[in-house]
Design a protein around this motif. Structure first.
Motif, mmCIF file in Angstrom:
data_model
loop_
_atom_site.group_PDB
_atom_site.id
_atom_site.type_symbol
_atom_site.label_atom_id
_atom_site.label_comp_id
_atom_site.label_asym_id
_atom_site.label_seq_id
_atom_site.Cartn_x
_atom_site.Cartn_y
_atom_site.Cartn_z
ATOM 1 N N ALA A 1 -51.135 65.185 -12.248
ATOM 2 C CA ALA A 1 -52.524 64.776 -11.969
ATOM 3 C C ALA A 1 -53.408 65.997 -11.732
ATOM 4 O O ALA A 1 -54.523 66.090 -12.272
ATOM 5 C CB ALA A 1 -52.560 63.856 -10.753
ATOM 6 N N MET A 2 -52.904 66.936 -10.934
ATOM 7 C CA MET A 2 -53.684 68.139 -10.629
ATOM 8 C C MET A 2 -53.993 68.921 -11.914
ATOM 9 O O MET A 2 -55.123 69.395 -12.116
ATOM 10 C CB MET A 2 -52.902 69.004 -9.629
ATOM 11 N N ILE A 3 -53.005 69.034 -12.785
ATOM 12 C CA ILE A 3 -53.217 69.764 -14.043
ATOM 13 C C ILE A 3 -54.271 69.045 -14.887
ATOM 14 O O ILE A 3 -55.173 69.687 -15.455
ATOM 15 C CB ILE A 3 -51.886 69.905 -14.803
ATOM 16 N N ALA A 4 -54.190 67.722 -14.950
ATOM 17 C CA ALA A 4 -55.190 66.953 -15.710
ATOM 18 C C ALA A 4 -56.586 67.203 -15.164
ATOM 19 O O ALA A 4 -57.552 67.367 -15.914
ATOM 20 C CB ALA A 4 -54.854 65.459 -15.645
ATOM 21 N N ARG A 5 -56.681 67.268 -13.853
ATOM 22 C CA ARG A 5 -57.989 67.410 -13.203
ATOM 23 C C ARG A 5 -58.524 68.839 -13.314
ATOM 24 O O ARG A 5 -59.693 69.044 -13.645
ATOM 25 C CB ARG A 5 -57.840 67.021 -11.730
ATOM 26 N N LYS A 6 -57.654 69.801 -13.086
ATOM 27 C CA LYS A 6 -58.128 71.191 -12.995
ATOM 28 C C LYS A 6 -58.194 71.903 -14.345
ATOM 29 O O LYS A 6 -59.080 72.716 -14.590
ATOM 30 C CB LYS A 6 -57.201 71.965 -12.048
ATOM 31 N N TYR A 7 -57.251 71.600 -15.218
ATOM 32 C CA TYR A 7 -57.154 72.378 -16.455
ATOM 33 C C TYR A 7 -57.482 71.571 -17.705
ATOM 34 O O TYR A 7 -57.516 72.137 -18.794
ATOM 35 C CB TYR A 7 -55.737 72.944 -16.606
ATOM 36 N N ASP A 8 -57.622 70.255 -17.551
ATOM 37 C CA ASP A 8 -57.867 69.426 -18.718
ATOM 38 C C ASP A 8 -59.135 68.616 -18.465
ATOM 39 O O ASP A 8 -60.018 69.070 -17.730
ATOM 40 C CB ASP A 8 -56.643 68.529 -18.991
ATOM 41 N N ARG A 9 -59.242 67.450 -19.073
ATOM 42 C CA ARG A 9 -60.455 66.651 -18.904
ATOM 43 C C ARG A 9 -60.214 65.401 -18.065
ATOM 44 O O ARG A 9 -60.767 64.347 -18.313
ATOM 45 C CB ARG A 9 -61.020 66.271 -20.261
ATOM 46 N N GLY A 10 -59.317 65.530 -17.111
ATOM 47 C CA GLY A 10 -59.146 64.439 -16.160
ATOM 48 C C GLY A 10 -58.185 63.351 -16.578
ATOM 49 O O GLY A 10 -58.115 62.307 -15.942
ATOM 50 N N TYR A 11 -57.423 63.591 -17.644
ATOM 51 C CA TYR A 11 -56.435 62.587 -18.035
ATOM 52 C C TYR A 11 -55.286 63.242 -18.790
ATOM 53 O O TYR A 11 -55.367 64.402 -19.218
ATOM 54 C CB TYR A 11 -57.058 61.476 -18.877
ATOM 55 N N GLY A 12 -54.223 62.514 -18.937
ATOM 56 C CA GLY A 12 -53.072 62.950 -19.728
ATOM 57 C C GLY A 12 -52.588 61.785 -20.566
ATOM 58 O O GLY A 12 -52.947 60.621 -20.312
ATOM 59 N N HIS A 13 -51.750 62.096 -21.551
ATOM 60 C CA HIS A 13 -51.295 61.062 -22.493
ATOM 61 C C HIS A 13 -49.775 61.010 -22.473
ATOM 62 O O HIS A 13 -49.108 61.973 -22.861
ATOM 63 C CB HIS A 13 -51.809 61.421 -23.895
ATOM 64 N N PHE A 14 -49.219 59.899 -22.006
ATOM 65 C CA PHE A 14 -47.767 59.722 -21.986
ATOM 66 C C PHE A 14 -47.309 59.270 -23.380
ATOM 67 O O PHE A 14 -47.934 58.411 -24.002
ATOM 68 C CB PHE A 14 -47.360 58.706 -20.916
ATOM 69 N N THR A 15 -46.214 59.872 -23.847
ATOM 70 C CA THR A 15 -45.836 59.717 -25.253
ATOM 71 C C THR A 15 -44.620 58.817 -25.439
ATOM 72 O O THR A 15 -43.902 58.492 -24.486
ATOM 73 C CB THR A 15 -45.504 61.089 -25.879
ATOM 74 N N THR A 16 -44.362 58.487 -26.702
ATOM 75 C CA THR A 16 -43.220 57.642 -27.039
ATOM 76 C C THR A 16 -41.889 58.351 -26.800
ATOM 77 O O THR A 16 -40.842 57.715 -26.834
ATOM 78 C CB THR A 16 -43.283 57.209 -28.515
ATOM 79 N N ARG A 17 -41.926 59.667 -26.611
ATOM 80 C CA ARG A 17 -40.685 60.388 -26.303
ATOM 81 C C ARG A 17 -40.613 60.723 -24.814
ATOM 82 O O ARG A 17 -39.975 61.670 -24.397
ATOM 83 C CB ARG A 17 -40.538 61.649 -27.167
ATOM 84 N N GLN A 18 -41.284 59.926 -24.009
ATOM 85 C CA GLN A 18 -41.197 59.998 -22.548
ATOM 86 C C GLN A 18 -41.716 61.320 -22.000
ATOM 87 O O GLN A 18 -41.305 61.756 -20.929
ATOM 88 C CB GLN A 18 -39.759 59.714 -22.082
ATOM 89 N N ASN A 19 -42.594 61.988 -22.749
ATOM 90 C CA ASN A 19 -43.228 63.219 -22.284
ATOM 91 C C ASN A 19 -44.674 62.939 -21.901
ATOM 92 O O ASN A 19 -45.149 61.816 -22.009
ATOM 93 C CB ASN A 19 -43.203 64.270 -23.404
ATOM 94 N N ILE A 20 -45.390 64.021 -21.502
ATOM 95 C CA ILE A 20 -46.838 63.909 -21.323
ATOM 96 C C ILE A 20 -47.509 65.025 -22.115
ATOM 97 O O ILE A 20 -46.965 66.143 -22.201
ATOM 98 C CB ILE A 20 -47.253 63.966 -19.833
ATOM 99 N N GLN A 21 -48.640 64.708 -22.712
ATOM 100 C CA GLN A 21 -49.412 65.694 -23.457
ATOM 101 C C GLN A 21 -50.793 65.832 -22.829
ATOM 102 O O GLN A 21 -51.419 64.842 -22.463
ATOM 103 C CB GLN A 21 -49.573 65.252 -24.924
ATOM 104 N N TYR A 22 -51.228 67.092 -22.750
ATOM 105 C CA TYR A 22 -52.613 67.378 -22.355
ATOM 106 C C TYR A 22 -53.362 67.817 -23.609
ATOM 107 O O TYR A 22 -52.896 68.701 -24.334
ATOM 108 C CB TYR A 22 -52.651 68.476 -21.301
ATOM 109 N N ASN A 23 -54.515 67.220 -23.830
ATOM 110 C CA ASN A 23 -55.229 67.428 -25.097
ATOM 111 C C ASN A 23 -56.251 68.547 -25.090
ATOM 112 O O ASN A 23 -56.782 68.867 -26.152
ATOM 113 C CB ASN A 23 -55.934 66.127 -25.503
ATOM 114 N N TRP A 24 -56.563 69.130 -23.916
ATOM 115 C CA TRP A 24 -57.687 70.057 -23.880
ATOM 116 C C TRP A 24 -57.440 71.359 -23.118
ATOM 117 O O TRP A 24 -58.411 71.992 -22.676
ATOM 118 C CB TRP A 24 -58.911 69.347 -23.244
ATOM 119 N N PRO A 25 -56.233 71.813 -22.900
ATOM 120 C CA PRO A 25 -56.085 73.039 -22.089
ATOM 121 C C PRO A 25 -56.511 74.284 -22.874
ATOM 122 O O PRO A 25 -56.348 74.341 -24.095
ATOM 123 C CB PRO A 25 -54.577 73.094 -21.812
#
Lengths: 547, 95
Positions: free
Chosen positions: A72-96
């Motif tokens: 959550a902190m990474i989404a807020r501080k380094y990205d645009r306030g959200y993250g995307h959980f994937t079909t391979r059980q990971n998370i992706q940040y789209n804007w770092p």
């Protein structure tokens, strides 16, 4: 859950310093993009349409509350306030920003996470049943085995430059929720006639442009032999896999060309050389890893709540799953609000989920291949409090497993490889099905959307699949029917010609209305489809378009 | 007409090449090349290091991105079309 030892900590920290230096050298021109690209990919950093994308590994989809808070902190501080959980059980940040990524990796390392092996031609993040250690139909918890494979495969020097990426999944339940038949190697925990546990081994499954259901290579593998047998498979693949053609480089093509019997012979021969060597797993080490994964023990056995608001009752019916311990339940946190982006969670939502994980979830939350989250262990007396908190933050949509629980890849809105958009199609389908009451009335049905033939949205294994294609600059969508990911694994068949995006939601709604008209008592969509065949639904898809 | 686009090295954002050989996030400020001259301009951009990653040519008409890749380039220009509230809200405070 597993905790890093000094070796894990050291290798993750060393990799960050390495990458920090690589980024610095890229910035000052000492590295060209051609030189830098393979280095950034080894650290999960892609360059997408609008920005870099960072893919963070979540081994077998399991997170502690402090890890979710860091996401959550990474989404807020380094990205645009959200993250995307994937079909391979990971998370992706789209804007770092690239320049921030070494610092992001530091924050991840602080909570025992990293982005290693989330890209490249190596063994990727190991996946498992998101209900492992909790499911009522489980023979054995798959997480210790996934963790053993994670440790063995991390920075494995022999398997860092395979012909192509390599995915391994482990399932320990009778229902296959890890889609093991669509992985390069799938492991199913089984019991032989003497009661001894081991693995059924499947090989050569996959999706992409050449979907294949894995072939069984071994009926029973003793646990101590797990790593030596995996090594033998990977050695045969590493030696014979096609490095000359990207589209023929996966192990499924090798298994196709050799045939499963000849492939098995090669593996068994290689295995004969290494079986009794250092890769033999000592029972003490298996026990040590298992000790990290105990399921919670509870005092008292509260039955399920029998009262409460209608919305709560509905959520219990749809999103709750039976637990192996009476008095506990597992609950699915839907990341599929009607009209929302499948798999996305805001930083605030991640913080709430972390809080619930800590307060009510025995400090465990999982990511599912359906792009939802799961609290695997919740006391029955806490279910209402969990639902109330989720409701207040848009996380209590009662649609787990229903038609609006749609899986979608990022598609052309983010991805450099995509030919067509996925997310807006998913949003429109979700709104249409909800408006027509089909989320509640069409029962269990899977809808999955991919924006290109790489199939990250898993359309091949959906009951109703949607594949985006580009025809001379216009988006079209092919409908597939009859795919399935579990023990009834099947690849969906394309039904007719592609549709314009605007026509897709209506076509899918008509498929489901048609099913409702044709179903027999208690028959799920996939069973009606199998009974009648996809041709029975073809007219429903195209009838209104022709009118 | 054609323009040259790339991603910015530091953060990956979409950028376009100007007449002066600089890079801008605004398509309106991008240099426009007749098809015959575009290859030369692209070769020049490819030979430079430090700001842009992976420069390539795109087709333009008076309204913006054109040709077979018009949708992809329109999305690169304007951002995701997903329209979710959290993306819009976050954009307002984007770094």
């Amino acid at each position: 859950m597993y905790r890093y030892d000094e070796h894990d900590t050291a290798l993750v920290r060393e990799r960050i310093e390495e990458f920090r230096d690589q980024v610095a050298r890229r910035m000052d021109g000492r590295l060209t993009e051609d030189e830098f690209k393979p280095l950034r990919l080894m650290n999960g950093v892609y360059l997408q349409l609008h920005a870099y994308m960072l893919r963070v590994a979540i081994p077998y989809g399991a997170l502690r509350s402090e890890q979710m808070r860091t996401l959550a902190m990474i989404a807020r501080k380094y990205d645009r306030g959200y993250g995307h959980f994937t079909t391979r059980q990971n998370i992706q940040y789209n804007w770092p920003a690239l320049t921030d990524i070494p610092e992001i990796l530091e924050k991840l390392a602080d909570v025992e996470m990293h982005a290693i092996q989330t890209s490249g031609n190596c063994i990727r993040n190991v996946t498992a049943d998101p209900f492992a250690g909790a499911a009522s139909d489980e023979l054995e918890d798959s997480r210790p085995w996934a963790e053993i494979i994670r440790q063995w495969s991390t920075f494995h020097p022999e398997f860092t430059f395979l012909p192509r990426k390599f995915k391994i999944a482990v399932n320990g339940a009778s229902d296959d929720r890890a889609a093991i038949r669509f992985h390069d190697i799938g492991l199913q925990i089984v019991e032989d006639e003497t009661g001894q546990r081991g693995f059924e081994v499947w090989v050569g499954g996959g999706q992409g442009r050449t979907p294949r259901i894995a072939r069984k290579i071994r009926d029973f593998l003793e646990p101590r032999d797990l790593l030596s047998y995996l090594t033998a498979i990977l050695r045969v693949y590493n030696q014979h896999g096609r490095r000359d053609n990207l589209y023929k480089a996966r192990i499924k093509i090798l298994v196709d060309s050799l045939g499963i019997d000849a492939f098995r012979d090669e593996v068994e021969e290689e295995w004969g050389f290494i079986r009794e060597g250092e890769l033999s797993l000592p029972e003490a080490e298996i026990s040590r890893i298992r000790s990290f994964f105990s399921s919670p023990r509870i005092e008292g056995q509260t039955p399920l709540p029998q009262t409460g608001p209608a919305a709560f009752r509905s959520w219990l019916d749809v999103n709750r799953r039976d637990h192996q311990t009476y008095g506990l339940s597992s609950v699915v946190i839907s990341l599929k609000p009607i009209g929302g982006t499948p798999g996305d969670a805001t930083a605030d939502q991640m913080d709430i989920i972390a809080e619930l994980t800590e307060r009510f979830g025995f400090d465990e939350v999982r990511v599912t291949p359906e792009q939802n989250l799961v609290l695997p262990h919740v006391r029955n007396e806490d279910l209402f409090a969990v639902w109330e908190a989720l409701s207040a933050h848009g996380l209590a949509t009662a649609n787990a497993g229903l038609s609006t629980d749609i899986v979608a890849c990022p598609g052309l809105d983010y991805c450099n490889l995509a030919n067509a958009r996925s997310i807006p199609i998913a949003q429109a389908i979700s709104e249409t099905l909800d408006a027509q009451g089909l989320s509640e009335t069409a029962g269990d049905v899977t809808i999955k959307i991919s924006g290109c033939i790489n199939a990250c949205g898993h359309h091949h294994i959906a009951h109703i699949g949607v594949l985006g294609v580009d025809k001379r600059g216009e988006e079209f969508y092919q409908i597939t029917l009859g795919g399935a990911m579990g023990t009834d694994a099947a690849v969906g068949e394309i039904v007719g010609k592609g549709l314009a995006g605007d026509d897709v939601p209506g076509a899918i709604a008509r498929i489901l209305h048609h099913y409702k008209a044709l179903r027999e008592d208690g028959e799920d969509f996939i069973d009606t489809l199998r009974r009648l065949g996809s041709d029975a639904f073809k007219e429903a898809i195209y009838a209104e378009l022709a009118a | 007409m054609k323009a040259i686009t790339a991603n910015r090295l530091t953060d990956g954002r979409v950028i376009y090449r100007t007449e002066q050989g600089h890079w801008t996030p605004h398509l309106a400020e991008a240099a426009r090349y007749p098809a015959d001259d575009a290859g030369t301009a692209l070769a020049l951009a490819e030979g430079e290091f430090g700001v842009a990653v992976g420069p390539y040519l795109i087709d333009l008409d008076d309204a913006g991105p054109a040709g077979q890749k018009w949708r992809r380039e329109s999305i690169r220009l304007a951002g995701p079309t997903t329209g979710t509230t959290h993306v819009l809200a976050a954009d307002a405070g984007a770094r």
